[in-house]
Design an enzyme around this catalytic site. Structure first.
Site, PDB file in Angstrom:
ATOM      1  N   ASP A   1      -6.421 -10.654  -5.857  1.00 26.49           N
ATOM      2  CA  ASP A   1      -5.463 -12.209  -6.252  1.00 26.49           C
ATOM      3  C   ASP A   1      -5.225 -12.163  -8.313  1.00 26.49           C
ATOM      4  O   ASP A   1      -5.488 -11.654  -8.785  1.00 26.49           O
ATOM      5  CB  ASP A   1      -6.573 -13.817  -6.174  1.00 26.49           C
ATOM      6  CG  ASP A   1      -5.970 -14.512  -6.118  1.00 26.49           C
ATOM      7  OD1 ASP A   1      -4.299 -14.689  -5.355  1.00 26.49           O
ATOM      8  OD2 ASP A   1      -5.908 -15.798  -6.244  1.00 26.49           O
TER       9      ASP A   1
ATOM     10  N   HIS B   1       3.643  -7.275  -7.886  1.00 29.72           N
ATOM     11  CA  HIS B   1       2.745  -5.893  -6.195  1.00 29.72           C
ATOM     12  C   HIS B   1       2.362  -4.939  -7.102  1.00 29.72           C
ATOM     13  O   HIS B   1       1.234  -4.128  -6.676  1.00 29.72           O
ATOM     14  CB  HIS B   1       3.478  -6.612  -5.600  1.00 29.72           C
ATOM     15  CG  HIS B   1       3.042  -7.746  -5.058  1.00 29.72           C
ATOM     16  ND1 HIS B   1       1.986  -8.675  -5.023  1.00 29.72           N
ATOM     17  CD2 HIS B   1       4.443  -9.162  -4.524  1.00 29.72           C
ATOM     18  CE1 HIS B   1       2.042 -10.499  -4.625  1.00 29.72           C
ATOM     19  NE2 HIS B   1       3.881 -10.471  -3.964  1.00 29.72           N
TER      20      HIS B   1
ATOM     21  N   LEU C   1     -16.023   7.914   0.200  1.00 26.35           N
ATOM     22  CA  LEU C   1     -16.170   6.311   0.251  1.00 26.35           C
ATOM     23  C   LEU C   1     -15.414   6.024   1.975  1.00 26.35           C
ATOM     24  O   LEU C   1     -14.069   6.642   1.861  1.00 26.35           O
ATOM     25  CB  LEU C   1     -15.117   5.950  -1.328  1.00 26.35           C
ATOM     26  CG  LEU C   1     -14.397   4.607  -0.984  1.00 26.35           C
ATOM     27  CD1 LEU C   1     -15.476   3.621  -1.497  1.00 26.35           C
ATOM     28  CD2 LEU C   1     -14.310   4.303  -1.765  1.00 26.35           C
TER      29      LEU C   1
END
Length: 247
Positions: free
Chosen positions: A18, A35, A129
Site C-alpha cells: 500500500d 507504481h 519460494l
C-alpha cells in the site's frame, strides 16, 4: 539474509503493498511513478524472502475493487503487471521460484490471463519460494465462489450439507494447498485487511509499518521478520511460557 538469523522464520508471509500513490504525491510525481517504483520493491522483496528461507510469499497486486480506479491508472497497473511477467519470468524461473495466481479469472482480458497462465505453467515444477500473486482478488468474492461450488455439489447429491467442514471450505478456496499466512504485513501506516485473505488470516500475526510500499526495503523486511520471531503464537491455547510452568 540467512534463515539462521531468526529463531522462527514464517513459512508464509503475505503483504498488502500500500502507498504507491501517496509516495508519488509526496514527491510531486504522477501516481504511475509510484507504481513503477513499487515494482522495484517487489523484486527486492522476492529476493529477500527467498534468502530468509520463506516458502510462500503472497503479494496483493490488484484487488477486485481496483477496477473502480481511473481508467488510465488501471491501464498502467495492468501494463506494469504484463511488463513484470515478461521481464522477470525467466529470472524467477532460474531462481527456482514457483508462481501461483489467486483471484477471479473469469472476467480477465485474454492477454492478461494468458500471461498469468504462462507464468504458472512455466514455473509449476519449481521447488524454492512460491510467489503467490493476488490479482483481481477479493476475499469475500473468493469465499462466495467456494460456497457456490459446495452448494452445487449439495444440489447434485455429491455432498451432504452436514458434511461441510472448515477443511472442505478451505479446499475450495483459491489458496487450496497453500498454508495460511503466518505473518501479514501492510505498508503505508494503514491498519486494516481491505478484503485480503479474510478466511486464511484467522491466526496470522499482523505488522503494520509506516513506510509506503516503494520504500519497502530488505532492511524493513528483516525488521518485520525479527518482530514476528518475538511473537508468542498461541492459536487459542496457552502461551509456550505458561504451558511450561503449568499455569
Amino acid at each position: 539474509m540467512s534463515e539462521s538469523v531468526f529463531v522462527t522464520v514464517p513459512e508464509h508471509v503475505a503483504i498488502i503493498m500500500d502507498g504507491n500513490g501517496r509516495w508519488a504525491k509526496q514527491r510531486g510525481l504522477p501516481r504511475t511513478m509510484g507504481h513503477r517504483k513499487g515494482v522495484e520493491a517487489v523484486r527486492e522483496t522476492v529476493r529477500a524472502a527467498g534468502a530468509a528461507g520463506i516458502k510462500y510469499l503472497t503479494l496483493f497486486a490488484f484487488s477486485s475493487e481496483n477496477w473502480r480506479r481511473p481508467e488510465a491508472e488501471v491501464s498502467d497497473l495492468l501494463g506494469l503487471l504484463k511488463a513484470f511477467i515478461r521481464r522477470d519470468l525467466a529470472e524467477l524461473h532460474r531462481q527456482n521460484v514457483r508462481i501461483k495466481v489467486i483471484g477471479d479469472r473469469h472476467s480477465l482480458r485474454s492477454d492478461i490471463l494468458g500471461l498469468l497462465l504462462e507464468a504458472e505453467e512455466t514455473t509449476r515444477d519449481n521447488t524454492a519460494l512460491t510467489l503467490v500473486i493476488a490479482f483481481n482478488y477479493g476475499s469475500r468474492d473468493e469465499i462466495s465462489r467456494a460456497v457456490v461450488s459446495l452448494a452445487r455439489d449439495v444440489e447434485s447429491g455429491r455432498l451432504r450439507a452436514q458434511d461441510i467442514t472448515p477443511a472442505l471450505i478451505n479446499a475450495r478456496l483459491d489458496t487450496a494447498g497453500i498454508p495460511d499466512p503466518d505473518l501479514i504485513i501492510r505498508t503505508s501506516g494503514e491498519e486494516r485487511l481491505s478484503n485480503f485473505l479474510l478466511w486464511q488470516a484467522a491466526y496470522s500475526e499482523f505488522i503494520f509499518i509506516p513506510e509506503y510500499w516503494p520504500d519497502f526495503s530488505p532492511e524493513i523486511f528483516r525488521s518485520a521478520l525479527e518482530k514476528f520471531a518475538s511473537r508468542d503464537r498461541r492459536f487459542g491455547g496457552l502461551s509456550s511460557q505458561a504451558a511450561a510452568v503449568g499455569t
